[in-house]
Scaffold this motif. Structure first.
Motif, PDB file in Angstrom:
ATOM      1  N   THR A 232       0.832  -1.199   0.000  1.00 30.73           N
ATOM      2  CA  THR A 232       0.000   0.000   0.000  1.00 30.73           C
ATOM      3  C   THR A 232       0.869   1.253   0.000  1.00 30.73           C
ATOM      4  O   THR A 232       2.056   1.198   0.324  1.00 30.73           O
ATOM      5  CB  THR A 232      -0.948   0.033   1.219  1.00 30.73           C
TER       6      THR A 232
ATOM      7  N   VAL B 257      -8.123  -3.391  -2.858  1.00 28.00           N
ATOM      8  CA  VAL B 257      -7.783  -2.260  -2.010  1.00 28.00           C
ATOM      9  C   VAL B 257      -8.572  -1.087  -2.562  1.00 28.00           C
ATOM     10  O   VAL B 257      -8.419  -0.727  -3.731  1.00 28.00           O
ATOM     11  CB  VAL B 257      -6.267  -1.962  -2.047  1.00 28.00           C
TER      12      VAL B 257
ATOM     13  N   THR C  76      -8.957   1.056   2.425  1.00 25.25           N
ATOM     14  CA  THR C  76      -8.965  -0.226   3.131  1.00 25.25           C
ATOM     15  C   THR C  76      -8.590  -1.376   2.209  1.00 25.25           C
ATOM     16  O   THR C  76      -8.788  -1.322   0.995  1.00 25.25           O
ATOM     17  CB  THR C  76     -10.342  -0.536   3.769  1.00 25.25           C
TER      18      THR C  76
ATOM     19  N   ASN D 242      -9.611  -5.084   1.443  1.00 28.74           N
ATOM     20  CA  ASN D 242     -10.918  -5.697   1.617  1.00 28.74           C
ATOM     21  C   ASN D 242     -10.938  -7.191   1.314  1.00 28.74           C
ATOM     22  O   ASN D 242     -10.317  -7.643   0.353  1.00 28.74           O
ATOM     23  CB  ASN D 242     -11.919  -4.985   0.708  1.00 28.74           C
TER      24      ASN D 242
ATOM     25  N   LYS E 203     -12.567  -5.446   6.569  1.00 28.80           N
ATOM     26  CA  LYS E 203     -11.800  -4.353   5.975  1.00 28.80           C
ATOM     27  C   LYS E 203     -10.650  -4.004   6.910  1.00 28.80           C
ATOM     28  O   LYS E 203     -10.835  -3.941   8.121  1.00 28.80           O
ATOM     29  CB  LYS E 203     -12.681  -3.127   5.749  1.00 28.80           C
ATOM     30  N   PHE E 204      -9.471  -3.771   6.313  1.00 30.12           N
ATOM     31  CA  PHE E 204      -8.262  -3.488   7.075  1.00 30.12           C
ATOM     32  C   PHE E 204      -7.644  -2.173   6.601  1.00 30.12           C
ATOM     33  O   PHE E 204      -7.674  -1.854   5.413  1.00 30.12           O
ATOM     34  CB  PHE E 204      -7.243  -4.625   6.889  1.00 30.12           C
ATOM     35  N   SER E 205      -7.039  -1.435   7.510  1.00 31.32           N
ATOM     36  CA  SER E 205      -6.406  -0.164   7.199  1.00 31.32           C
ATOM     37  C   SER E 205      -5.197  -0.348   6.281  1.00 31.32           C
ATOM     38  O   SER E 205      -4.381  -1.246   6.508  1.00 31.32           O
ATOM     39  CB  SER E 205      -5.949   0.515   8.492  1.00 31.32           C
TER      40      SER E 205
ATOM     41  N   LYS F 200     -10.695  -2.368  10.323  1.00 33.53           N
ATOM     42  CA  LYS F 200     -11.596  -1.216  10.234  1.00 33.53           C
ATOM     43  C   LYS F 200     -13.049  -1.664  10.393  1.00 33.53           C
ATOM     44  O   LYS F 200     -13.860  -0.936  10.926  1.00 33.53           O
ATOM     45  CB  LYS F 200     -11.430  -0.494   8.888  1.00 33.53           C
ATOM     46  N   SER F 201     -13.370  -2.853   9.891  1.00 32.66           N
ATOM     47  CA  SER F 201     -14.685  -3.451  10.130  1.00 32.66           C
ATOM     48  C   SER F 201     -14.552  -4.965  10.000  1.00 32.66           C
ATOM     49  O   SER F 201     -13.772  -5.460   9.199  1.00 32.66           O
ATOM     50  CB  SER F 201     -15.742  -2.903   9.172  1.00 32.66           C
TER      51      SER F 201
END
Length: 155
Positions: free
Chosen positions: A86, A110, A114, A116, A123-125, A132-133
């Motif tokens: 990222t 991505v 996030t 995904n 979902k990840f940062s 994130k969720s």
């Protein structure tokens, strides 16, 4: 010729057609699995993928990607290397494992800041891999990357 013979002939023809189609399909799948571009540099570098999609550029054995191919605020997934690269802000590159910590599905894209997983919606940062969720409760594991000029490699 009786009606039974005509029906039998049609069944055999259909069977042969289906078996032939299955054999062709299996051949195509096996041929695709057997492709190895690692020794053929004649095609040049791969075109950059659309933002956030899985990517496997032809940039060399150790190089994951080029800095210019990773979108700012997004990232790229390298499934064969089990890594997501990222770029949360200009010139800042991060990397994480590409397997969701919920039920070990591969992450799929991505987007929107996030990383995904489409299996169950986790979902990840893109900054630190944190959740994130959910349903995932654990972050994606961080991986070390090295930027050398325009090349990004695993450290």
């Amino acid at each position: 010729m009786s009606d039974d013979q005509i029906v039998t002939g049609q069944v055999q023809t259909r069977r042969a057609l289906l078996l032939g189609a299955g054999a062709v399909g299996a051949t195509v799948v096996l041929a695709a699995c057997g492709t190895d571009n690692s020794t053929d540099d004649s095609t040049g570098p791969a075109a950059p993928p659309a933002s956030g999609e899985a990517a496997e550029p032809n940039t060399g054995a150790d190089v994951l990607t080029k800095t210019g191919e990773v979108p700012v605020g997004g990232g790229l997934i390298f499934a064969a290397k089990d890594v997501v690269v990222t770029q949360p802000s200009q010139g800042e590159f991060k990397a994480f494992g590409a397997i969701c910590t919920h039920q070990n599905c591969p992450v799929t894209n991505v987007d929107g800041g996030t990383i995904n997983c489409s299996c169950h919606g986790s979902k990840f940062s893109i900054t630190d891999g944190s959740v994130k969720s959910g349903p995932a409760t654990r972050p994606l594991p961080a991986k070390e990357v090295k930027v050398d000029g325009e090349n990004i490699t695993l450290a």
